[in-house]
Design a protein around this motif. Structure first.
Motif, short mmCIF file in Angstrom:
data_model
loop_
_atom_site.label_atom_id
_atom_site.label_comp_id
_atom_site.label_asym_id
_atom_site.label_seq_id
_atom_site.Cartn_x
_atom_site.Cartn_y
_atom_site.Cartn_z
N GLU A 42 0.86 -1.18 0.00
CA GLU A 42 0.00 0.00 0.00
C GLU A 42 0.89 1.24 0.00
OE1 GLU A 42 -3.98 0.67 2.42
OE2 GLU A 42 -2.25 1.19 3.62
N CYS A 43 0.91 1.93 -1.13
CA CYS A 43 1.86 3.04 -1.29
C CYS A 43 1.26 4.33 -0.73
CB CYS A 43 2.20 3.22 -2.77
SG CYS A 43 3.46 4.46 -3.03
N TRP A 44 2.05 5.00 0.11
CA TRP A 44 1.61 6.24 0.74
C TRP A 44 2.42 7.45 0.30
CZ3 TRP A 44 -2.03 7.40 4.66
CH2 TRP A 44 -2.82 6.31 5.06
N TRP A 45 3.65 7.27 -0.05
CA TRP A 45 4.53 8.39 -0.36
C TRP A 45 5.40 8.04 -1.55
CZ3 TRP A 45 4.22 12.56 3.09
CH2 TRP A 45 3.61 12.31 4.31
N SER A 46 5.72 9.06 -2.35
CA SER A 46 6.77 8.89 -3.36
C SER A 46 7.88 9.87 -3.03
CB SER A 46 6.22 9.12 -4.77
OG SER A 46 5.56 10.36 -4.87
N MET A 47 9.10 9.38 -3.12
CA MET A 47 10.27 10.19 -2.80
C MET A 47 11.32 10.02 -3.88
SD MET A 47 10.60 9.48 1.26
CE MET A 47 10.10 7.80 1.33
N CYS A 48 12.17 11.02 -4.03
CA CYS A 48 13.21 10.92 -5.04
C CYS A 48 14.42 11.74 -4.64
CB CYS A 48 12.68 11.42 -6.38
SG CYS A 48 13.95 11.44 -7.64
N LYS A 49 15.56 11.19 -4.90
CA LYS A 49 16.80 11.94 -4.83
C LYS A 49 17.48 11.81 -6.17
CE LYS A 49 21.01 12.56 -2.11
NZ LYS A 49 21.84 12.74 -3.30
N ARG A 50 17.91 12.90 -6.71
CA ARG A 50 18.49 12.88 -8.05
C ARG A 50 19.62 13.87 -8.14
NH1 ARG A 50 17.50 17.40 -7.41
NH2 ARG A 50 15.68 18.65 -7.83
N THR A 51 20.49 13.68 -9.13
CA THR A 51 21.59 14.61 -9.33
C THR A 51 21.08 15.96 -9.80
OG1 THR A 51 22.91 12.71 -10.01
CG2 THR A 51 23.84 14.87 -10.42
N SER A 52 20.19 15.92 -10.78
CA SER A 52 19.62 17.16 -11.30
C SER A 52 18.11 17.00 -11.39
CB SER A 52 20.19 17.46 -12.69
OG SER A 52 19.40 18.46 -13.31
N GLY A 53 17.42 18.10 -11.12
CA GLY A 53 15.96 18.06 -11.21
C GLY A 53 15.45 18.12 -12.63
N ASN A 54 16.35 18.26 -13.58
CA ASN A 54 15.93 18.29 -14.98
C ASN A 54 15.71 16.86 -15.46
OD1 ASN A 54 16.13 21.03 -14.91
ND2 ASN A 54 18.17 21.10 -15.83
N LEU A 55 14.64 16.31 -14.98
CA LEU A 55 14.38 14.88 -15.19
C LEU A 55 12.87 14.69 -15.27
CD1 LEU A 55 16.07 12.18 -15.11
CD2 LEU A 55 15.38 11.99 -12.73
N LEU A 56 12.44 13.90 -16.24
CA LEU A 56 11.01 13.64 -16.43
C LEU A 56 10.72 12.18 -16.15
CD1 LEU A 56 10.62 15.56 -19.80
CD2 LEU A 56 10.06 16.41 -17.52
N LEU A 57 9.52 11.91 -15.69
CA LEU A 57 9.17 10.55 -15.27
C LEU A 57 7.85 10.11 -15.89
CD1 LEU A 57 9.33 8.86 -11.87
CD2 LEU A 57 7.08 9.29 -12.78
N LEU A 58 7.83 8.85 -16.32
CA LEU A 58 6.59 8.18 -16.69
C LEU A 58 6.48 6.92 -15.85
CD1 LEU A 58 6.61 8.47 -20.59
CD2 LEU A 58 4.98 9.54 -19.04
N LEU A 59 5.30 6.62 -15.36
CA LEU A 59 5.09 5.44 -14.53
C LEU A 59 3.91 4.66 -15.07
CD1 LEU A 59 5.62 3.82 -11.89
CD2 LEU A 59 4.11 5.41 -10.72
N LYS A 60 4.15 3.36 -15.25
CA LYS A 60 3.11 2.53 -15.86
C LYS A 60 2.97 1.22 -15.09
CE LYS A 60 1.76 0.95 -20.48
NZ LYS A 60 0.93 2.06 -20.88
N GLU A 61 1.74 0.81 -14.88
CA GLU A 61 1.47 -0.47 -14.24
C GLU A 61 1.29 -1.50 -15.35
OE1 GLU A 61 -1.14 -1.38 -10.41
OE2 GLU A 61 -2.38 -1.09 -12.16
#
Lengths: 162, 200
Positions: A42-61
């Motif tokens: 049961e997912c409650w939070w999404s978190m991320c650490k990255r080198t640069s914020g110039n990053l795009l994300l796609l998420l697929k089930e």
């Protein structure tokens, strides 16, 4: 807890970590994350650490084909490569968490594909964390299949074995 | 007393999820752990982020139209821009189907989502969570967004809305005139009723 709100699950705090290194200006680099087979998550939070914020994300089930990131509109004529990582995983300089107001249940063994696009012009090291709970069905008292109601330490009832 | 009411409530929007949270103790009520089904009408929904990105010339304005999935329920907005020296940008959002506007005029970036530091500059916006979710319950709902660059240099603006949508394989409110999504309406309803009766 209010009994009318009890869904008969025990919750175990758990994080699923996803690591990837995205080459400079790479587009939609896919990588899979699979939920462990022992319990739903049961997912409650999404978190991320990255080198640069110039990053795009796609998420697929994968099992349902569900896209979590909408692709229906773009003010640009450029191809749509996803949501800014900082808008999906919380703000501030690499670290805040974004709360999923309504928790989402990721079934056991289900595969989620995360495709990342870099536009920083440099290699981007990323860690994404899905934070939440494993869901363990709580055995009902008096149910012989569930074993003793109050197991002694070391008892290997699956509901107590995590 | 006749004439005492200055206006009628006939055309006032009644929020379908207005009672999702109580007025008092909201934080405690929002993050109640241990509930599979939260205190709302969002059963069977899943999270979705609808995002729009513009590359705006200096002081330029662009519009965008977001087609929403079924029963989209808006929970939070967040934004980010590449330049924020003179305020970044301003943005106004509309519910096209209901002809409802969310602001009376464009709201500045800093007030829209709150400018916070990203990579050393105040270019990111902390997610702004609505006190009560807003539901786009009319079929084929759209969000219309108008965005104006406040900078004298080109600005890349990203805007995202986070919300819940009905799963496309779940039964739910259907379009007038019948099923257009292809799934078996009758069997889906029976299946869900069966699941609910079993407490699943």
């Amino acid at each position: 807890m209010d009994p009318s709100l009890d869904d008969q699950f025990e919750r175990q705090r758990f994080d699923y970590c996803f690591n990837n290194i995205i080459a400079a200006n790479a587009i939609q680099v896919p990588k899979n994350l699979q939920i462990l087979s022992d319990a739903d998550f049961e997912c409650w939070w999404s978190m991320c650490k990255r080198t640069s914020g110039n990053l795009l994300l796609l998420l697929k089930e994968q099992a349902t084909g569900r896209d979590f990131v909408g692709t229906s509109a773009s003010g640009d004529n450029t191809p749509f490569n996803g949501i800014e990582i900082d808008l999906w995983a919380g703000m501030t300089n690499a670290g805040a968490a974004f709360p999923w107001s309504v928790p989402y249940i990721m079934p056991a063994t289900r595969v989620y594909t995360i495709a990342l696009t870099d536009y920083s012009g440099a290699q981007n090291t990323v860690q994404i964390v899905f934070s939440g709970h494993k869901l363990w069905p709580r055995p009902k008292i008096g149910d012989p299949a569930a074993g003793p109601s109050h197991p002694s330490p070391g008892t290997s009832g699956y509901a107590y074995g995590y | 007393m006749p004439g005492a009411r200055p206006y009628t409530l006939n055309y006032t929007q009644v929020h379908p999820l207005a009672r999702m949270l109580p007025i008092f103790r909201p934080q405690m009520q929002v993050y109640r752990h241990g509930e599979r089904i939260p205190p709302s009408a969002l059963e069977g929904h899943g999270p979705v982020w609808e995002t729009t990105r513009w590359t705006l010339d200096a002081f330029a304005t662009q519009q965008s139209r977001v087609n929403l999935q079924r029963d989209f329920t808006l929970i939070s907005v967040s934004a980010k821009c590449s330049s924020n020296l003179q305020g970044g940008f301003r943005l106004q959002m509309y519910d096209l189907k209901k002809r409802y506007r969310f602001q009376d005029r464009g709201i500045d970036f800093g007030n829209l989502a709150g400018a916070v530091q990203i990579d050393g500059a105040p270019k990111g916006g902390a997610a702004f969570f609505l006190r009560e979710p807003y539901r786009f319950d009319v079929p084929d709902s759209q969000i219309y967004i108008e965005c104006q660059n406040l900078e004298s240099v080109p600005n890349t603006v990203s805007f995202a809305v986070y919300g819940q949508v009905l799963r496309f394989n779940e039964a739910g409110p259907e379009f007038p005139g019948g099923n257009v999504t292809g799934w078996d309406w009758a069997n889906s309803v029976q299946k869900i009723q069966h699941q609910r009766s079993e407490g699943r």
